[in-house]
Design an enzyme around this catalytic site. Structure first.
Site, PDB file in Angstrom:
ATOM      1  N   GLU A  10      15.023   9.346   4.927  1.00  0.00           N
ATOM      2  CA  GLU A  10      15.255  10.505   5.798  1.00  0.00           C
ATOM      3  C   GLU A  10      14.383  10.414   7.053  1.00  0.00           C
ATOM      4  O   GLU A  10      14.842  10.690   8.163  1.00  0.00           O
ATOM      5  CB  GLU A  10      14.948  11.809   5.047  1.00  0.00           C
ATOM      6  CG  GLU A  10      15.807  12.033   3.825  1.00  0.00           C
ATOM      7  CD  GLU A  10      15.234  11.429   2.546  1.00  0.00           C
ATOM      8  OE1 GLU A  10      15.652  11.878   1.468  1.00  0.00           O
ATOM      9  OE2 GLU A  10      14.370  10.522   2.606  1.00  0.00           O
ATOM     10  N   ALA A  21       0.885  -1.164   0.000  1.00  0.00           N
ATOM     11  CA  ALA A  21       0.000   0.000   0.000  1.00  0.00           C
ATOM     12  C   ALA A  21       0.924   1.215   0.000  1.00  0.00           C
ATOM     13  O   ALA A  21       1.354   1.686   1.049  1.00  0.00           O
ATOM     14  CB  ALA A  21      -0.911   0.000   1.221  1.00  0.00           C
TER      15      ALA A  21
END
Length: 131
Positions: free
Chosen positions: A53, A45
């Site tokens: 990050e 999904a």
């Protein structure tokens, strides 16, 4: 910066990217000097995945730190890949505008910028004054 490059390159190898095959590694230096790293983690999904990050920032915060002083992001790409919009905002949450951000490719190209250059006009805590 070599330590950040090494950490980002190493963690990139652990990225979970079975759908895009686009592995990203990120490493950041906290105000204490400690280095934290993260890799992208995809999910079938797509919106539920996590950027490299964001993973590095989460590791830093989990360790009790809340300020970053340098960032290094690496991916296998023809040109250095900048952080997505959401990660730019996340970097701005924990780093000052002048924080150095190095964007790199696995073939050795690097582009140096700053958080402020990546996110001009960033929404910040000052906008919340009076709330």
């Amino acid at each position: 910066m070599t330590d950040l490059k090494t950490a980002a390159s190493a963690v990139r190898e652990n990225a979970y990217a079975p759908y895009s095959n686009f592995k990203v590694g990120a490493a950041l230096r906290a105000a204490s000097g400690r280095i934290f790293s993260g890799c992208n983690v995809e999910n079938v999904a797509y919106p539920e995945g996590t950027c490299a990050e964001a993973g590095a920032i989460a590791a830093m915060v989990a360790a009790g730190e809340t300020e970053l002083t340098e960032v290094y992001v690496i991916a296998e790409s023809p040109a250095p890949v900048p952080p997505c919009g959401g990660c730019r905002q996340k970097l701005a949450e924990f780093g000052k505008g002048e924080v150095k951000v190095t964007l790199a490719t696995t073939s050795g190209a690097e582009q140096v910028t700053t958080i402020a250059a990546l996110l001009p006009g960033a929404f910040g805590s000052a906008h919340m004054a009076g709330v």
